[in-house]
Design a protein around this motif. Structure first.
Motif, PDB file in Angstrom:
ATOM      1  N   GLU A 112      40.930 -33.301  60.474  1.00  0.00           N
ATOM      2  CA  GLU A 112      40.632 -34.292  61.515  1.00  0.00           C
ATOM      3  C   GLU A 112      41.671 -35.417  61.514  1.00  0.00           C
ATOM      4  O   GLU A 112      42.146 -35.836  62.574  1.00  0.00           O
TER       5      GLU A 112
ATOM      6  N   LYS B  91      44.930 -34.111  62.927  1.00  0.00           N
ATOM      7  CA  LYS B  91      44.811 -33.871  64.373  1.00  0.00           C
ATOM      8  C   LYS B  91      44.981 -35.184  65.134  1.00  0.00           C
ATOM      9  O   LYS B  91      45.621 -35.216  66.180  1.00  0.00           O
ATOM     10  N   GLU B  92      44.413 -36.253  64.587  1.00  0.00           N
ATOM     11  CA  GLU B  92      44.578 -37.575  65.207  1.00  0.00           C
ATOM     12  C   GLU B  92      46.045 -38.004  65.189  1.00  0.00           C
ATOM     13  O   GLU B  92      46.556 -38.528  66.183  1.00  0.00           O
TER      14      GLU B  92
ATOM     15  N   THR C 111      48.709 -38.619  68.382  1.00  0.00           N
ATOM     16  CA  THR C 111      49.577 -39.793  68.516  1.00  0.00           C
ATOM     17  C   THR C 111      51.017 -39.367  68.732  1.00  0.00           C
ATOM     18  O   THR C 111      51.699 -39.873  69.631  1.00  0.00           O
TER      19      THR C 111
ATOM     20  N   SER D 182      47.967 -45.622  59.307  1.00  0.00           N
ATOM     21  CA  SER D 182      47.200 -44.412  59.638  1.00  0.00           C
ATOM     22  C   SER D 182      47.819 -43.175  58.990  1.00  0.00           C
ATOM     23  O   SER D 182      47.104 -42.279  58.546  1.00  0.00           O
TER      24      SER D 182
END
Length: 176
Positions: free
Chosen positions: A15, A18-19, A23, A35
């Motif tokens: 997850e 994937k984020e 981006t 991040s």
């Protein structure tokens, strides 16, 4: 090491990355150091699950991710991090943020290749997948002594079933 009794670390890693991919694939494509380092920190326990053969890689990876997390307090984006090191002519300097970023990338590459090899390798042994991943990612950057130590440590790897059990996974996560 993290208690994986109820957690699904592979899913959390998936997850988070994937984020990051969203981006990178967006119009701005600006990746924040915070991040990125947060997502990378989720990968750290995987090295610990592999035992003594990857203990040094785990310690090195954790230290480099921690450096990036600390850097995120002053430097917002990965681009800015690299620009700063280029301006200061420290890109190749041991301990520089950009060099630590490279080391973290290699750690991620190692995990990626390892799981690709686990998926395509028959049987319950991790020795072949781990050996191939190490040979592809880390071995070109290590001297003879480190390569031999890692090769000896390959005999202490858990089985595929033991690894998945440590990660509280049933194997389905490998085929999604």
């Amino acid at each position: 090491m993290t208690d994986f009794e109820t957690e699904k670390p592979l899913r959390k890693i998936s997850e988070a990355f994937k984020e990051l991919a969203a981006t990178v694939n967006s119009q701005s494509a600006i990746v924040e150091v915070a991040s990125f380092s947060r997502a990378c920190s989720l990968v750290s326990p995987l090295f610990g699950c592999l035992g003594i053969a990857f203990k040094f890689a785990e310690m090195d990876y954790v230290a480099k991710v921690r450096d990036l997390a600390d850097a995120s307090k002053l430097i917002v984006t990965l681009d800015a991090l690299l620009d700063r090191d280029m301006e200061q002519n420290t890109v190749r300097k041991a301990g520089s943020h950009s060099r630590n970023l490279l080391r973290v990338k290699r750690g991620l590459d190692m995990v990626k290749v390892l799981f690709e090899q686990i998926i395509v390798t028959e049987g319950n042994s991790l020795r072949d997948p781990a050996s191939k991943a190490y040979a592809q990612v880390f071995a070109p950057h290590h001297g003879w002594a480190i390569r031999k130590a890692v090769a000896a440590g390959m005999y202490a790897l858990p089985t595929k079933a033991q690894l998945l059990n440590k990660l509280n996974e049933d194997g389905e996560c490998l085929h999604q």
